[in-house]
Design an enzyme around this catalytic site. Structure first.
Site, PDB file in Angstrom:
ATOM      1  N   SER A 176       0.804  -1.338  -0.298  1.00 30.64           N
ATOM      2  CA  SER A 176       0.071  -0.396  -0.069  1.00 30.64           C
ATOM      3  C   SER A 176       0.871   1.053   0.146  1.00 30.64           C
ATOM      4  O   SER A 176       1.499   1.267   1.292  1.00 30.64           O
ATOM      5  CB  SER A 176      -1.114  -0.328   1.226  1.00 30.64           C
ATOM      6  N   HIS A 226      -1.390  -0.793  -4.375  1.00 31.71           N
ATOM      7  CA  HIS A 226      -2.170  -0.369  -3.843  1.00 31.71           C
ATOM      8  C   HIS A 226      -2.256   1.351  -4.534  1.00 31.71           C
ATOM      9  O   HIS A 226      -1.085   1.303  -3.153  1.00 31.71           O
ATOM     10  CB  HIS A 226      -2.251  -1.416  -2.575  1.00 31.71           C
ATOM     11  N   ASP A 262      -4.229   4.100  -2.903  1.00 34.74           N
ATOM     12  CA  ASP A 262      -5.799   4.157  -1.424  1.00 34.74           C
ATOM     13  C   ASP A 262      -5.803   6.206  -1.859  1.00 34.74           C
ATOM     14  O   ASP A 262      -5.577   6.364  -1.554  1.00 34.74           O
ATOM     15  CB  ASP A 262      -5.092   4.482  -0.104  1.00 34.74           C
ATOM     16  N   MET A 283      -8.480   8.667  -1.149  1.00 28.71           N
ATOM     17  CA  MET A 283      -9.102   9.076   0.227  1.00 28.71           C
ATOM     18  C   MET A 283     -10.165  10.612  -0.202  1.00 28.71           C
ATOM     19  O   MET A 283      -9.356  11.081  -0.773  1.00 28.71           O
ATOM     20  CB  MET A 283      -8.651   9.183   1.521  1.00 28.71           C
ATOM     21  N   HIS A 288      -8.292   1.952  -4.791  1.00 30.16           N
ATOM     22  CA  HIS A 288      -9.098   1.220  -3.926  1.00 30.16           C
ATOM     23  C   HIS A 288      -9.833   2.248  -3.457  1.00 30.16           C
ATOM     24  O   HIS A 288      -9.157   3.571  -2.813  1.00 30.16           O
ATOM     25  CB  HIS A 288      -7.787   0.448  -2.540  1.00 30.16           C
ATOM     26  N   MET A 292     -12.497   5.020  -1.479  1.00 32.03           N
ATOM     27  CA  MET A 292     -12.272   4.660  -0.217  1.00 32.03           C
ATOM     28  C   MET A 292     -13.774   6.581  -0.617  1.00 32.03           C
ATOM     29  O   MET A 292     -12.702   7.560   0.325  1.00 32.03           O
ATOM     30  CB  MET A 292     -11.928   5.324   0.994  1.00 32.03           C
ATOM     31  N   MET A 339     -12.173  -6.384   4.541  1.00 35.82           N
ATOM     32  CA  MET A 339     -11.805  -4.906   5.239  1.00 35.82           C
ATOM     33  C   MET A 339     -11.089  -5.209   6.045  1.00 35.82           C
ATOM     34  O   MET A 339     -12.373  -5.454   6.943  1.00 35.82           O
ATOM     35  CB  MET A 339     -11.943  -3.609   5.203  1.00 35.82           C
ATOM     36  N   ASP A 344      -7.326  -6.555   3.299  1.00 36.68           N
ATOM     37  CA  ASP A 344      -6.944  -4.939   3.289  1.00 36.68           C
ATOM     38  C   ASP A 344      -6.521  -4.167   4.456  1.00 36.68           C
ATOM     39  O   ASP A 344      -7.562  -4.435   4.736  1.00 36.68           O
ATOM     40  CB  ASP A 344      -7.560  -3.862   2.449  1.00 36.68           C
TER      41      ASP A 344
HETATM   42  C1  DX5 Z   1      -6.742   1.688   4.802  1.00 36.43           C
HETATM   43  C2  DX5 Z   1      -5.727   1.032   3.513  1.00 36.43           C
HETATM   44  C3  DX5 Z   1      -5.023   0.504   3.529  1.00 36.43           C
HETATM   45  C4  DX5 Z   1      -4.342   0.933   4.305  1.00 36.43           C
HETATM   46  C5  DX5 Z   1      -3.465  -1.095   5.004  1.00 36.43           C
HETATM   47  O1  DX5 Z   1      -7.799   2.835   4.801  1.00 36.43           O
HETATM   48  O2  DX5 Z   1      -7.120   0.922   2.802  1.00 36.43           O
HETATM   49  O3  DX5 Z   1      -4.753  -0.135   2.314  1.00 36.43           O
HETATM   50  O4  DX5 Z   1      -2.773   1.268   3.616  1.00 36.43           O
HETATM   51  O5  DX5 Z   1      -2.282  -0.393   5.893  1.00 36.43           O
HETATM   52  P1  DX5 Z   1      -1.808  -1.855   7.170  1.00 36.43           P
HETATM   53  O6  DX5 Z   1      -1.205  -2.085   5.873  1.00 36.43           O
HETATM   54  O7  DX5 Z   1      -0.463  -0.579   7.438  1.00 36.43           O
HETATM   55  O8  DX5 Z   1      -2.318  -1.762   7.501  1.00 36.43           O
HETATM   56 ZN    ZN Z   2      -6.220   0.059   0.858  1.00 44.47          ZN
END
Ligand code: DX5
Ligand code: ZN
Length: 226
Positions: A10, A35, A37, A39, A68, A70, A143, A177
């Site tokens: 990630s 990956h 993220d 948001m 991903h 969010m 998740m 994740d």
């Molecule tokens: C959280 C993200 C993850 C996050 C995971 O909302 O979707 O992808 O980066 O990080 P770790 O592996 O540190 O939990």
């Molecule tokens: Zn994620």
């Protein structure tokens, strides 16, 4: 089982000021996917990156960019992300109750792989219609922490969802994740997950390559048992 391991560091845990070199470092260490993220500060209480950053990173790598989303309105992101070369587009089921059919269709038409994610509090049954329909998603992301931040503790009770999915869908990509690393990978892999997102455990390790290969090995070994 017919699924292959995909280890996806990630990039939320990377040094965003050096995203291209961080991505290259992870791929050199053996990562399959990156990956990303995305948001919006509304669906989750954190704000990260969007299409302009994916566009910049795409100029430096051909890697699979596992996005991903969010965000509250995922449909607004399909066109911009498709245009800049995102590979996977995983939206949250909680944010797509009204329009998931249209979303899946649009994601595919832009050449991306559609996936659906669910938060810890959302029952697994909510994603079944999206996998069982005529034009289905191609990945389910379970998740294993509340979305929004890296570095949280893995929730082992989410493995019931992964087991239920794997029992129902032998060849579906199932991603986990949140809180994945050497101490939690066996729980996820034995439940049936094959796509593994890991942020802090990879970026924080003295030898990220060892963590990546450990996780791949765990997925492969558990697959052999099936
Ligand atoms: C959280 C993200 C993850 C996050 C995971 O909302 O979707 O992808 O980066 O990080 P770790 O592996 O540190 O939990
Ligand atoms: Zn994620």
């Amino acid at each position: 089982m017919g699924v292959t391991p995909k280890i996806a560091p990630s990039m939320l845990s990377s040094d965003f000021a050096n995203l291209a070199s961080e991505a290259k470092r992870m791929l050199d260490f053996g990562a399959d996917w990156l990956h990303m993220d995305i948001m919006d500060g509304h669906f989750v209480p954190n704000l990260t990156i969007g299409a302009p950053v994916i566009e910049s990173l795409r100029k430096h790598t051909k890697a699979y960019l596992d996005c991903h989303l969010m965000v509250t309105n995922p449909i607004d992101y399909v066109e911009p992300l498709g245009k800049v070369g995102a590979s996977g587009f995983t939206f949250h089921v909680e944010a797509s109750k009204e329009n998931w059919q249209e979303l899946i269709q649009k994601i595919k038409s832009k050449g991306m792989k559609p996936g659906v994610a669910l938060k810890p509090g959302t029952p697994i049954e909510e994603v079944y219609p999206l996998v069982d329909c005529e034009n289905p998603v191609e990945m389910v992301l379970v998740m294993t922490v509340e979305p929004g931040f890296g570095g949280q503790k893995f929730m082992p009770e989410m493995m019931d969802k992964v087991r239920a999915l794997r029992k129902k869908y032998a060849s579906l990509d199932i991603e986990v994740d949140g809180g994945l690393g050497p101490s939690t990978i066996d729980m996820a892999a034995s439940a049936g997950a094959n796509c593994i997102v890991a942020g802090s455990s990879v970026f924080g390790a003295p030898e990220p390559a060892a963590v990546i290969s450990h996780m791949r090995k765990s997925v492969l070994e558990n697959e052999e048992k099936c």
